[in-house]
Design a protein around this motif. Structure first.
Motif, short mmCIF file in Angstrom:
data_model
loop_
_atom_site.label_atom_id
_atom_site.label_comp_id
_atom_site.label_asym_id
_atom_site.label_seq_id
_atom_site.Cartn_x
_atom_site.Cartn_y
_atom_site.Cartn_z
N PHE A 198 -34.27 -47.65 77.29
CA PHE A 198 -33.44 -46.65 77.94
C PHE A 198 -32.07 -47.20 78.32
O PHE A 198 -31.38 -46.62 79.14
CB PHE A 198 -34.13 -46.12 79.20
CG PHE A 198 -35.46 -45.49 78.90
CD1 PHE A 198 -35.54 -44.37 78.11
CD2 PHE A 198 -36.62 -46.03 79.40
CE1 PHE A 198 -36.76 -43.79 77.83
CE2 PHE A 198 -37.85 -45.46 79.12
CZ PHE A 198 -37.92 -44.34 78.33
N ALA A 199 -31.66 -48.32 77.74
CA ALA A 199 -30.43 -48.98 78.16
C ALA A 199 -29.20 -48.51 77.41
O ALA A 199 -28.13 -49.06 77.61
CB ALA A 199 -30.57 -50.50 78.00
N ALA A 200 -29.30 -47.54 76.55
CA ALA A 200 -28.15 -47.11 75.77
C ALA A 200 -27.04 -46.61 76.67
O ALA A 200 -27.23 -45.70 77.46
CB ALA A 200 -28.54 -46.02 74.78
N THR A 201 -25.92 -47.26 76.57
CA THR A 201 -24.73 -46.82 77.29
C THR A 201 -23.63 -46.67 76.26
O THR A 201 -23.30 -47.62 75.56
CB THR A 201 -24.32 -47.85 78.36
OG1 THR A 201 -25.42 -48.04 79.25
CG2 THR A 201 -23.12 -47.37 79.13
N THR A 249 -32.79 -42.46 69.70
CA THR A 249 -32.45 -43.87 69.50
C THR A 249 -31.08 -44.15 70.12
O THR A 249 -30.25 -43.24 70.28
CB THR A 249 -32.40 -44.24 68.01
OG1 THR A 249 -31.35 -43.51 67.38
CG2 THR A 249 -33.74 -43.97 67.33
N ASP A 250 -30.86 -45.42 70.46
CA ASP A 250 -29.59 -45.82 71.07
C ASP A 250 -28.41 -45.47 70.16
O ASP A 250 -27.40 -44.94 70.60
CB ASP A 250 -29.58 -47.31 71.37
CG ASP A 250 -30.58 -47.70 72.42
OD1 ASP A 250 -31.19 -46.80 73.03
OD2 ASP A 250 -30.75 -48.91 72.64
N ALA A 251 -28.56 -45.78 68.87
CA ALA A 251 -27.47 -45.53 67.92
C ALA A 251 -27.15 -44.04 67.82
O ALA A 251 -25.98 -43.65 67.77
CB ALA A 251 -27.82 -46.09 66.55
N ASP A 252 -28.20 -43.20 67.79
CA ASP A 252 -27.97 -41.76 67.72
C ASP A 252 -27.28 -41.24 68.97
O ASP A 252 -26.39 -40.39 68.90
CB ASP A 252 -29.29 -41.01 67.52
CG ASP A 252 -29.86 -41.19 66.12
OD1 ASP A 252 -29.11 -41.60 65.21
OD2 ASP A 252 -31.06 -40.92 65.95
N MET A 312 -26.45 -48.90 58.34
CA MET A 312 -26.48 -48.32 59.66
C MET A 312 -25.86 -49.30 60.65
O MET A 312 -26.12 -50.49 60.62
CB MET A 312 -27.93 -48.01 60.06
CG MET A 312 -28.03 -47.26 61.34
SD MET A 312 -29.63 -46.49 61.43
CE MET A 312 -30.00 -46.79 63.11
N ALA A 313 -25.05 -48.81 61.52
CA ALA A 313 -24.34 -49.64 62.48
C ALA A 313 -25.27 -50.14 63.58
O ALA A 313 -26.24 -49.50 63.94
CB ALA A 313 -23.18 -48.86 63.09
#
Length: 109
Positions: A35-38, A98-101, A1-2
């Protein structure tokens, strides 16, 4: 998984502790914000989720994420209240994703 940088969304190797693109510490010592996924295209998971919860009845979250066709459908049916319920649910799902998703699904627009 990346593994992705929480600041800029760049893909990282599993053992990398510093993002080579933006210089942010991403290793075990880094403070993690859920919540920081950009995404690389600049789309924020938190902004999309809040748009879904607060303005989902008008499809604003769909326009923000680049899904213009669905945004127009939400606008056409906003008077029924159904898009508001769906937008609330989608907003919650976006915030818990999730951030990755999030980056995988919405980062390529």
């Amino acid at each position: 998984m990346a593994k992705f940088c929480s600041n800029c969304g760049a893909e990282l190797s599993e053992d990398q502790e510093v993002c080579l693109k933006c210089g942010v510490l991403v290793g075990g010592k880094a403070k993690k914000d859920p919540f920081a996924a950009t995404a690389p295209n600049g789309k924020s998971k938190m902004v999309a989720g809040l748009f879904g919860i607060l303005l989902g009845g008008f499809g604003i979250h769909k326009f923000y994420l680049g899904q213009t066709g669905l945004g127009v459908v939400y606008l056409l049916f906003c008077w029924t209240g159904i898009p508001s319920i769906i937008g609330l649910i989608e907003g919650i799902l976006l915030l818990t994703m999730t951030d990755a998703d999030f980056i995988e699904k919405y980062g390529k627009n």
